[in-house]
Design an enzyme around this catalytic site. Sequence first.
Site, short mmCIF file in Angstrom:
data_model
loop_
_atom_site.label_atom_id
_atom_site.label_comp_id
_atom_site.label_asym_id
_atom_site.label_seq_id
_atom_site.Cartn_x
_atom_site.Cartn_y
_atom_site.Cartn_z
N HIS A 1 -22.49 57.08 50.53
CA HIS A 1 -22.20 56.91 49.10
C HIS A 1 -23.02 55.80 48.47
O HIS A 1 -22.74 55.39 47.36
CB HIS A 1 -20.70 56.64 48.90
CG HIS A 1 -20.25 55.36 49.55
ND1 HIS A 1 -20.04 55.26 50.90
CD2 HIS A 1 -20.04 54.12 49.05
CE1 HIS A 1 -19.69 54.03 51.20
NE2 HIS A 1 -19.69 53.31 50.09
N GLU A 2 -24.00 55.28 49.19
CA GLU A 2 -24.80 54.17 48.62
C GLU A 2 -26.25 54.62 48.48
O GLU A 2 -27.15 54.07 49.09
CB GLU A 2 -24.71 52.93 49.52
CG GLU A 2 -23.29 52.42 49.68
CD GLU A 2 -23.22 51.06 50.36
OE1 GLU A 2 -24.26 50.54 50.80
OE2 GLU A 2 -22.11 50.52 50.44
N CYS B 1 -17.80 58.55 32.35
CA CYS B 1 -17.99 59.73 31.49
C CYS B 1 -18.28 59.33 30.04
O CYS B 1 -18.76 60.12 29.25
CB CYS B 1 -16.77 60.65 31.57
SG CYS B 1 -15.33 60.06 30.64
N CYS C 1 -22.12 51.89 54.92
CA CYS C 1 -21.04 51.00 54.45
C CYS C 1 -19.78 51.18 55.31
O CYS C 1 -19.58 52.20 55.95
CB CYS C 1 -20.73 51.36 52.99
SG CYS C 1 -19.35 50.49 52.26
N HIS C 2 -18.92 50.16 55.27
CA HIS C 2 -17.66 50.23 56.02
C HIS C 2 -16.82 51.43 55.65
O HIS C 2 -16.10 51.97 56.48
CB HIS C 2 -16.83 48.97 55.76
CG HIS C 2 -17.45 47.74 56.33
ND1 HIS C 2 -18.35 46.97 55.62
CD2 HIS C 2 -17.34 47.17 57.54
CE1 HIS C 2 -18.75 45.98 56.37
NE2 HIS C 2 -18.17 46.07 57.54
N THR C 3 -16.89 51.82 54.38
CA THR C 3 -16.04 52.92 53.93
C THR C 3 -16.45 54.23 54.62
O THR C 3 -15.60 55.06 54.91
CB THR C 3 -16.14 53.06 52.40
OG1 THR C 3 -15.98 51.77 51.83
CG2 THR C 3 -15.07 53.97 51.85
N ARG D 1 -11.59 62.23 38.85
CA ARG D 1 -10.91 61.62 40.00
C ARG D 1 -10.31 62.61 40.97
O ARG D 1 -10.55 62.54 42.17
CB ARG D 1 -9.75 60.75 39.50
CG ARG D 1 -10.24 59.50 38.93
CD ARG D 1 -9.16 58.47 38.77
NE ARG D 1 -9.86 57.24 38.95
CZ ARG D 1 -9.44 56.21 39.65
NH1 ARG D 1 -8.27 56.26 40.22
NH2 ARG D 1 -10.16 55.15 39.80
N CYS E 1 -13.44 59.23 28.30
CA CYS E 1 -12.01 59.16 28.61
C CYS E 1 -11.41 57.85 28.10
O CYS E 1 -12.13 56.94 27.68
CB CYS E 1 -11.77 59.31 30.12
SG CYS E 1 -12.20 57.85 31.08
N CYS F 1 -12.89 55.24 35.33
CA CYS F 1 -13.06 56.53 34.63
C CYS F 1 -12.12 57.58 35.21
O CYS F 1 -11.96 57.70 36.42
CB CYS F 1 -14.52 56.99 34.78
SG CYS F 1 -14.83 58.62 34.06
N ARG G 1 -26.66 44.86 55.79
CA ARG G 1 -26.76 46.29 55.52
C ARG G 1 -27.86 46.94 56.34
O ARG G 1 -28.99 46.46 56.38
CB ARG G 1 -27.09 46.55 54.05
CG ARG G 1 -25.90 46.79 53.16
CD ARG G 1 -25.14 48.06 53.52
NE ARG G 1 -23.97 48.25 52.68
CZ ARG G 1 -22.79 47.67 52.87
NH1 ARG G 1 -22.58 46.86 53.88
NH2 ARG G 1 -21.79 47.91 52.04
N1 NAD Z 1 -13.23 46.75 45.40
C1 NAD Z 1 -14.23 47.58 45.67
O1 NAD Z 1 -14.61 48.42 44.85
C2 NAD Z 1 -14.92 47.47 46.99
C3 NAD Z 1 -16.21 47.99 47.19
C4 NAD Z 1 -16.82 47.79 48.42
C5 NAD Z 1 -16.14 47.14 49.44
N2 NAD Z 1 -14.88 46.67 49.22
C6 NAD Z 1 -14.10 45.94 50.23
O2 NAD Z 1 -14.53 44.59 50.21
C7 NAD Z 1 -14.31 44.02 51.50
C8 NAD Z 1 -15.58 43.34 51.97
O3 NAD Z 1 -16.60 44.30 52.17
P1 NAD Z 1 -17.95 43.88 52.91
O4 NAD Z 1 -18.81 45.07 52.97
O5 NAD Z 1 -18.49 42.65 52.31
O6 NAD Z 1 -17.33 43.58 54.36
P2 NAD Z 1 -17.87 42.73 55.60
O7 NAD Z 1 -17.03 43.10 56.76
O8 NAD Z 1 -19.35 42.84 55.73
O9 NAD Z 1 -17.55 41.22 55.20
C9 NAD Z 1 -16.31 40.65 55.37
C10 NAD Z 1 -16.52 39.19 55.76
O10 NAD Z 1 -15.25 38.54 55.82
C11 NAD Z 1 -15.33 37.58 56.82
N3 NAD Z 1 -14.00 37.14 57.23
C12 NAD Z 1 -13.14 37.74 58.09
N4 NAD Z 1 -12.04 36.99 58.24
C13 NAD Z 1 -12.19 35.91 57.46
C14 NAD Z 1 -11.39 34.76 57.20
N5 NAD Z 1 -10.20 34.59 57.79
N6 NAD Z 1 -11.86 33.85 56.32
C15 NAD Z 1 -13.05 34.01 55.73
N7 NAD Z 1 -13.86 35.06 55.95
C16 NAD Z 1 -13.43 36.00 56.81
C17 NAD Z 1 -16.11 38.26 57.92
O11 NAD Z 1 -16.67 37.31 58.82
C18 NAD Z 1 -17.17 39.01 57.13
O12 NAD Z 1 -18.36 38.25 56.98
C19 NAD Z 1 -13.82 45.16 52.38
O13 NAD Z 1 -12.40 45.12 52.41
C20 NAD Z 1 -14.30 46.39 51.64
O14 NAD Z 1 -13.51 47.52 51.95
C21 NAD Z 1 -14.27 46.83 48.02
ZN ZN Z 2 -19.79 51.24 50.17
ZN ZN Z 3 -14.42 58.23 31.79
#
Ligand code: NAD
Ligand code: ZN
Ligand code: ZN
Length: 368
Positions: free
Chosen positions: A62-63, A92, A40-42, A110, A95, A106, A362
């Site tokens: 983490h996945e 949990c 994942c990106h993270t 943390r 909480c 949760c 992925r």
């Molecule tokens: N909230 C959470 O719990 C949580 C969990 C996982 C990931 N995320 C976040 O969610 C986001 C997306 O994650 P992902 O794995 O799908 O990422 P990813 O990079 O695979 O997908 C992002 C997409 O956005 C597109 N994009 C970029 N610029 C754009 C624009 N101007 N208009 C439209 N589309 C555009 C890209 O082409 C790409 O396909 C990331 O910021 C990630 O950190 C959040």
């Molecule tokens: Zn992830």
């Molecule tokens: Zn909890």
Amino acid sequence: MRMRAAVLEEFGEPLAVQEVELAEPRAGEVLVRLHACGVCHTDLYTASGADPSGYAPAVLGHEGAGVVETVGTDVASLAPGDHVVTLFSPQCRECVHCLDPRTNLCMAIREEQNKGHLPDGTTRISRDGEGVRHFMGCSTFAEYTVMPEIALAKVSPDAPFEHACLFACGLSTGLGAAINTAAVRPGSSCAVFGAGMVGLGAVAGCRLQGAERIICVDLSPQRLELARGQGATDLVEGGEGAVERILELTGGFGADYTFEATGNVAVMREAVEAARMGWGLCTVAGVAGRGETLDVVPRLLITGRRIAGSSFGGVKGRDQVPALVDRYLAGEIDLEPFVSHRLALDEVNRGFELMEAQDGIRSVIEFS
Ligand SMILES: NC(=O)c1ccc[n+]([C@@H]2O[C@H](COP(=O)([O-])OP(=O)(O)OC[C@H]3O[C@@H](n4cnc5c(N)ncnc54)[C@H](O)[C@@H]3O)[C@@H](O)[C@H]2O)c1
Ligand SMILES: [Zn+2]
Ligand SMILES: [Zn+2]
């Protein structure tokens, strides 16, 4: 026990796959043998050194999806042989937040998790007697991991591991953003910005909720085609003109629900602007860079638009991930298009390269 794991030694350097030591699970903890883990990106964000809260040495990942090997004392909800999905966002069930249906944040572990520790403030992973930290409470780029019971979702053994692991992060985030956070109503119009794992999950979630029109916006034509496969009815090229196009497609009003899944604050703003006056709800799932802010004209809010944020799609992991996996097993979600590469643990850095090249959705590490 000895096991192989991908260790972040130095920020900005490739992960080093090597043997490390893993201690037995303590009270409330579970030893899991990993079978599959998404990249994942993270993980890359932390490995690169861009995340100011990152730490090393640590075992990333983490996945994960795998099978319970043994359990420590006081573990009641899991037993050896159970199939599990790892949860960086635990539940949990005790909480103040777990007891409230409005949030999944949760509070139980943390602080220690953010430091790379298990809940008792120590690590189970070590090397030459020195602790190696746990990443996001998971550390699943490894043959085995020890995790708290409250951070494992018991899922159906019928789900293939390479698909089950997708529910550990982006897929559940997107599905949950539509199902929980926005609670999309049947017959409504939706616009999803971003067609990565999170955005595609949101498209699928809108479809499951019975949305009539699902507009997906991305810069990549290949990714937009994947969105069509998940139920998008209209595909829009991202960038300038995207908001106007959504307004055109929705009778000049904007969509009832919009979703942002890019992490780009300019796109978050577009997602607010593309939401309908009166009741349009914009759900932000993307993670912006540190210090970045969302710039919105307040008039958009006065005239009835709302903005919500969503962490892990508002999914209470132990209760809801198993249910999402069951919906997948019932044929409601097609996950095959999401797994683009299958790698061995030794190829984990290749997974980062593929991600940087936006090659597929992925890469999944499979453990033999
Ligand atoms: N909230 C959470 O719990 C949580 C969990 C996982 C990931 N995320 C976040 O969610 C986001 C997306 O994650 P992902 O794995 O799908 O990422 P990813 O990079 O695979 O997908 C992002 C997409 O956005 C597109 N994009 C970029 N610029 C754009 C624009 N101007 N208009 C439209 N589309 C555009 C890209 O082409 C790409 O396909 C990331 O910021 C990630 O950190 C959040
Ligand atoms: Zn992830
Ligand atoms: Zn909890």
